[in-house]
Design an enzyme around this catalytic site. Sequence first.
Site, mmCIF file in Angstrom:
data_model
loop_
_atom_site.group_PDB
_atom_site.id
_atom_site.type_symbol
_atom_site.label_atom_id
_atom_site.label_comp_id
_atom_site.label_asym_id
_atom_site.label_seq_id
_atom_site.Cartn_x
_atom_site.Cartn_y
_atom_site.Cartn_z
ATOM 1 N N ASP A 60 -48.523 -2.926 56.140
ATOM 2 C CA ASP A 60 -47.457 -2.831 55.150
ATOM 3 C C ASP A 60 -46.246 -2.199 55.831
ATOM 4 O O ASP A 60 -45.550 -2.868 56.598
ATOM 5 C CB ASP A 60 -47.993 -2.009 53.969
ATOM 6 C CG ASP A 60 -47.072 -1.987 52.767
ATOM 7 O OD1 ASP A 60 -46.433 -3.003 52.504
ATOM 8 O OD2 ASP A 60 -47.007 -0.950 52.077
ATOM 9 N N LYS A 87 -47.633 -7.943 55.514
ATOM 10 C CA LYS A 87 -46.413 -8.071 54.704
ATOM 11 C C LYS A 87 -45.229 -7.704 55.595
ATOM 12 O O LYS A 87 -44.755 -6.573 55.571
ATOM 13 C CB LYS A 87 -46.464 -7.095 53.511
ATOM 14 C CG LYS A 87 -47.484 -7.459 52.454
ATOM 15 C CD LYS A 87 -47.223 -6.731 51.142
ATOM 16 C CE LYS A 87 -47.948 -5.427 51.046
ATOM 17 N NZ LYS A 87 -47.998 -4.852 49.680
ATOM 18 N N GLY A 119 -60.483 0.127 52.982
ATOM 19 C CA GLY A 119 -60.011 -1.221 52.687
ATOM 20 C C GLY A 119 -60.532 -2.332 53.577
ATOM 21 O O GLY A 119 -60.610 -3.484 53.165
ATOM 22 N N PHE A 179 -47.877 -6.480 45.542
ATOM 23 C CA PHE A 179 -49.030 -5.592 45.661
ATOM 24 C C PHE A 179 -50.290 -6.393 45.375
ATOM 25 O O PHE A 179 -50.405 -7.031 44.337
ATOM 26 C CB PHE A 179 -48.920 -4.389 44.716
ATOM 27 C CG PHE A 179 -49.877 -3.302 45.098
ATOM 28 C CD1 PHE A 179 -49.543 -2.366 46.064
ATOM 29 C CD2 PHE A 179 -51.149 -3.263 44.529
ATOM 30 C CE1 PHE A 179 -50.450 -1.393 46.457
ATOM 31 C CE2 PHE A 179 -52.066 -2.283 44.915
ATOM 32 C CZ PHE A 179 -51.713 -1.345 45.874
ATOM 33 N N ASP A 228 -57.547 -2.147 47.269
ATOM 34 C CA ASP A 228 -57.681 -1.485 45.976
ATOM 35 C C ASP A 228 -56.353 -1.151 45.327
ATOM 36 O O ASP A 228 -55.299 -1.106 45.982
ATOM 37 C CB ASP A 228 -58.425 -0.168 46.164
ATOM 38 C CG ASP A 228 -57.539 0.891 46.837
ATOM 39 O OD1 ASP A 228 -57.053 0.608 47.950
ATOM 40 O OD2 ASP A 228 -57.310 1.962 46.249
HETATM 41 P P1 IMP Z 1 -48.825 1.206 55.747
HETATM 42 O O1 IMP Z 1 -49.060 2.493 56.441
HETATM 43 O O2 IMP Z 1 -47.648 1.252 54.821
HETATM 44 O O3 IMP Z 1 -48.772 -0.011 56.643
HETATM 45 O O4 IMP Z 1 -49.991 1.050 54.721
HETATM 46 C C1 IMP Z 1 -51.165 0.516 54.989
HETATM 47 C C2 IMP Z 1 -52.139 0.948 53.897
HETATM 48 O O5 IMP Z 1 -51.516 0.952 52.584
HETATM 49 C C3 IMP Z 1 -53.234 -0.068 53.834
HETATM 50 O O6 IMP Z 1 -54.308 0.292 54.665
HETATM 51 C C4 IMP Z 1 -53.598 -0.052 52.363
HETATM 52 O O7 IMP Z 1 -54.553 0.953 52.129
HETATM 53 C C5 IMP Z 1 -52.343 0.333 51.629
HETATM 54 N N1 IMP Z 1 -51.632 -0.845 51.067
HETATM 55 C C6 IMP Z 1 -50.445 -1.341 51.436
HETATM 56 N N2 IMP Z 1 -50.105 -2.413 50.713
HETATM 57 C C7 IMP Z 1 -51.129 -2.632 49.864
HETATM 58 C C8 IMP Z 1 -51.382 -3.620 48.842
HETATM 59 O O8 IMP Z 1 -50.596 -4.558 48.566
HETATM 60 N N3 IMP Z 1 -52.560 -3.485 48.176
HETATM 61 C C9 IMP Z 1 -53.468 -2.511 48.425
HETATM 62 N N4 IMP Z 1 -53.271 -1.570 49.369
HETATM 63 C C10 IMP Z 1 -52.111 -1.622 50.077
HETATM 64 MG MG MG Z 2 -56.227 1.320 53.496
#
Ligand code: IMP
Ligand code: MG
Length: 175
Positions: free
Chosen positions: A101, A129, A41, A150, A157
Site C-alpha cells: 500500500d 496498490k 494477512g 480498501f 482484513d
Molecule cells: P503499507 O505499510 O501502507 O504498505 O501497508 C501495508 C499493510 O496495510 C498491509 O500489510 C495490510 O495489513 C494493510 N492494508 C493496506 N491496504 C489494505 C487493504 O486494502 N485491505 C486490508 N489491509 C490493507
Molecule cells: Mg498486514
Amino acid sequence: MLNLSKAPLIDAQKIAKRIGELGKQIGGEYDFDIIVGAMTGSFIFVADLCRAMPRKKTQVKFIKASSYGDSTESSHKVKVSGLDNAKIEGARLLLVDDILDTGHTMQALVKELSAMGAKEIRTCVFLDKPERREVPIKADYVGFEIPNAFVVGYGLDFADEYRTFPDVWTLEEKQ
Ligand code: IMP
Ligand code: MG
C-alpha cells in the site's frame, strides 16, 4: 457504514490461476532458502504460493510487523518481531506480504531482514496498490495490481474480520 461490494473484485478461480503462474515463475528463476511471510494477512497467500512452487527443502517462517507511535498523525513506525538473527544470516529470502500500500511496512521489513544479515531478499505481494505509494519501493513479484480501494478477503482484513473469504472484495461506504 461499510459494506461489501456486490461481487468480488477478484474471484477464487482467478486467484488460483494467477498463483499457479506466480509459483512457476518464482520457482523457475529464484533459488531461495526461506519464505518469510508477514503475519497475519499473508497466511493464505503463503499457503497457496508455496504449494505452487517446485518441491524443495524451503523453510517457512512468519514475521510480525506492527505499526506503533502516535496514531493521530500516522507516524509509520513499524516494529518487527518473530525472527532471530541466526536463522536469517546468509539466507536467501522470499519476503511475502498480502498487500503493498504506502510501502512503509515492506520497507521496514526489508531493512530489518538486511540488518539481520540476509544474503538476498526478493519481495512478493499478493496485491499492489501503486497509486498509494509513499516510499519508493517495488515488489519483485506481484499477484494483482488493483486500484485505490480498501479490499478484504483471502487473508486481508478490516478490523480483523473477513480474512477467511476465499476471494477478494471491496469495502464500500454505504450511500
Ligand atoms: P503499507 O505499510 O501502507 O504498505 O501497508 C501495508 C499493510 O496495510 C498491509 O500489510 C495490510 O495489513 C494493510 N492494508 C493496506 N491496504 C489494505 C487493504 O486494502 N485491505 C486490508 N489491509 C490493507
Ligand atoms: Mg498486514
